[in-house]
Scaffold this active site. Structure first.
Site, PDB file in Angstrom:
ATOM      1  N   SER A 257     -11.735 -24.984  22.394  1.00  0.00           N
ATOM      2  CA  SER A 257     -11.429 -26.235  21.497  1.00  0.00           C
ATOM      3  C   SER A 257     -11.209 -26.164  20.084  1.00  0.00           C
ATOM      4  O   SER A 257     -11.212 -24.789  19.734  1.00  0.00           O
ATOM      5  CB  SER A 257     -12.466 -27.320  21.595  1.00  0.00           C
ATOM      6  OG  SER A 257     -13.595 -26.906  20.884  1.00  0.00           O
ATOM      7  N   LYS A 258     -10.939 -27.005  19.198  1.00  0.00           N
ATOM      8  CA  LYS A 258     -10.724 -26.912  17.890  1.00  0.00           C
ATOM      9  C   LYS A 258     -11.804 -25.846  17.241  1.00  0.00           C
ATOM     10  O   LYS A 258     -11.332 -25.381  16.190  1.00  0.00           O
ATOM     11  CB  LYS A 258     -10.485 -28.127  17.103  1.00  0.00           C
ATOM     12  CG  LYS A 258      -9.197 -29.022  17.343  1.00  0.00           C
ATOM     13  CD  LYS A 258      -8.284 -29.268  16.349  1.00  0.00           C
ATOM     14  CE  LYS A 258      -6.945 -29.700  16.495  1.00  0.00           C
ATOM     15  NZ  LYS A 258      -6.694 -30.194  17.483  1.00  0.00           N
ATOM     16  N   ARG A 259     -12.829 -26.130  17.513  1.00  0.00           N
ATOM     17  CA  ARG A 259     -13.989 -25.480  17.035  1.00  0.00           C
ATOM     18  C   ARG A 259     -13.818 -23.934  17.034  1.00  0.00           C
ATOM     19  O   ARG A 259     -14.246 -23.328  16.153  1.00  0.00           O
ATOM     20  CB  ARG A 259     -15.471 -25.980  17.712  1.00  0.00           C
ATOM     21  CG  ARG A 259     -16.261 -24.815  18.206  1.00  0.00           C
ATOM     22  CD  ARG A 259     -17.345 -25.397  18.765  1.00  0.00           C
ATOM     23  NE  ARG A 259     -17.358 -26.367  19.508  1.00  0.00           N
ATOM     24  CZ  ARG A 259     -17.313 -26.263  21.055  1.00  0.00           C
ATOM     25  NH1 ARG A 259     -17.264 -25.066  21.472  1.00  0.00           N
ATOM     26  NH2 ARG A 259     -17.162 -27.505  21.740  1.00  0.00           N
ATOM     27  N   GLY A 261     -11.139 -22.533  16.450  1.00  0.00           N
ATOM     28  CA  GLY A 261      -9.930 -22.097  15.602  1.00  0.00           C
ATOM     29  C   GLY A 261      -8.559 -22.774  15.783  1.00  0.00           C
ATOM     30  O   GLY A 261      -8.745 -23.604  16.984  1.00  0.00           O
TER      31      GLY A 261
END
Ligand code: GLU
Length: 490
Positions: A257-259, A261
């Site tokens: 996910s976005k977490r 990067g």
């Protein structure tokens, strides 16, 4: 396997509601490899049924992304083919036609129930610990003729597929035998009340019409597959083979996910990655050619790839590992090719063209830059000192411009003035003699020179860096550092 049975026709079907994501890229790559391995056809279809959220620049991103990666396609967006534009938004009539056909055959029905009524049925299922759609079935009074009249009079209804009440079993190329019980397959919506098709309908109809032989897509869509198979069966279509690819996880073992990067292909495209390295790395997300070897080229990958060899367990997408692999690919580049890249990178960085003399100096030092580069975008800043006035990296200045720095710079200035042939070897001889005479260590004697001429303490090797500058420029920079040090000692 079945690849011998039907001509191989595979597709990737991005929805242009965001930038091309690494999950989609991996799926595209596996489909492409499979098509190329079997001499098949690779199609890019655009799933833009969500007109409000689909945007043209996302379509451009898909096209540019796949081109950049070298995944050429035989039919689809931009290249066309026998099936029209390959945009779902151009096929709403077709989806309506199929819906009518399914209603006619008793396999679908209009559902006029209100949101509240449906919520009541879901609540009841929840209370009885049944699957959520358990009670959302064809109402007893559903009558196709009467329903058609109501629609003609302007009432709104969704169209649901009418579950046949039997389990669906299939053999997934990756996961083996998969079974969905009848209760778990709800009477899903195929056409919304505004006449737009759902993913289940549009995707299945396209897969049938485009004669798709194999559907390889992310495992997150596994529970959609029985629905697609029921529609296919109801339409008398031929089932494709299915391969559900393992999910991508981040290095911390959590779902990507976005977490973790940036996960858009675009960020890698613009972030200095080489398409060959991204191609190689992505091919390892759920597949391997040889447990002992991670670096292999396109042709080897095509020769060895098979959907049946894809692993079931999640694959880890690790941007750091990708950067490492990019470094490996940079070092595998020919010296000439890297020098060309460097000229391009430097010109982009300076926003001007380089003179022939500047290009020559850059080419001389390029092999040393190549050894130290992981990303193409690092080249510009690393060689900027060769062409433009420098600015000092503050941390580097503070770290080295102290103690014996002024003495080292003064002595270096004298020594370098005397160098007649401005090449790395004579420069090295002169500076080593200077160290000796001044009784300085290499670190104390050379680091200030490096910062003085490049502004930074991480430039390419010192003697070559000096030689890559015109002698007078190197001397001016050392003189400037001496002055600055005298004015404002660190
Ligand atoms: N448009 C769908 C997606 O991007 C396609 C999925 C599929 O391959 O069936 O998730």
């Amino acid at each position: 396997m079945s690849a011998d049975r039907r001509p191989v026709r595979v597709r990737i079907a991005p929805s242009p509601t965001g930038f091309l994501h690494v999950g989609n890229v991996r799926a595209a790559l596996f489909n492409w490899l499979f098509a190329r391995r079997h001499g098949g056809v690779f199609i890019i279809r655009i799933d833009d049924t969500d007109l409000a959220r689909s945007e043209d620049h996302y379509i451009a991103d898909v096209v540019e992304g796949f081109r950049w990666l070298g995944l050429d396609w035989d039919e689809g967006v931009e290249v066309g083919g026998p099936h029209g534009t390959y945009f779902q938004s151009d096929r709403f009539d077709r989806y309506q036609e199929v819906t009518d056909q399914l209603i006619e055959a008793g396999r679908a029905y209009h559902d006029f129930r209100t949101v509240e009524e449906l919520e009541g049925l879901r609540a009841r299922a929840r209370a009885e610990k049944k699957p959520p759609g358990y009670y959302i079935r064809r109402p007893a009074d559903s009558d196709p003729e009467a329903d058609r009249l109501r629609i003609r009079r302007g009432e709104k209804a969704v169209v649901r597929f009418s579950g046949p009440g039997k389990s669906v079993v299939f053999n997934d190329l990756v996961r083996g035998k998969v079974r969905f019980e009848a209760d778990a397959i709800d009477d899903f919506v195929i056409l919304r009340s505004d006449g737009s098709p759902t993913y289940h309908l549009a995707s299945t109809v396209d897969d049938i019409d485009y004669r798709i032989s194999h559907v390889a897509r992310g495992e997150d869509l596994l529970s959609s597959t029985p629905k697609h198979m029921l529609i296919t069966e109801a339409l008398g279509g031929e089932h494709p083979e299915y391969a559900h690819l393992p999910l991508l996880f981040g290095p911390d073992g959590r779902k990507l996910s976005k977490r973790h990067g940036d996960t858009s292909l675009r960020s890698y495209r613009e972030g200095g990655f080489l398409p060959e390295a991204v191609f190689n790395y992505m091919s390892l997300l759920g597949w391997s050619l040889d447990p002992e070897r991670e670096v292999f080229d396109r042709a080897e990958t095509i020769d060895a790839f098979d959907l049946a060899d894809v692993q079931k367990s999640p694959a880890v997408f690790d941007p750091q590992k990708l950067a490492w692999m990019n470094g490996v690919y940079i070092r595998m580049m020919g010296t000439g090719a890297f020098a060309d890249q460097s000229v391009q990178a430097a010109e982009a960085d300076l926003d001007r063209t380089l003179t022939e003399d500047e290009k020559g100096r850059l080419r001389d030092i390029a092999p040393l830059v190549q050894e130290r580069t992981k990303l193409i975008i690092e080249i510009g800043p690393a060689v900027r000192f060769l062409f433009d006035d420098i600015s000092y990296d503050e941390k580097a200045w503070r770290k080295v411009m102290k103690g014996d720095a002024a003495r080292a710079l003064g002595a270096a200035q004298e020594a370098l003035k005397e160098v007649e042939e401005w090449n790395p070897e004579p420069i090295e001889r002169a500076l080593r003699a200077m160290l000796e005479a001044e009784a300085l260590s290499a670190r104390k004697g050379f680091q200030p020179i490096r910062v003085a001429i490049s502004g930074s303490n991480i430039s390419p090797p010192l003697f070559e860096s000096l030689a890559a500058l015109p002698q007078n420029v190197a001397l001016q920079r050392i003189a400037a550092a001496i002055r600055l040090l005298a004015e404002a000692p660190a």
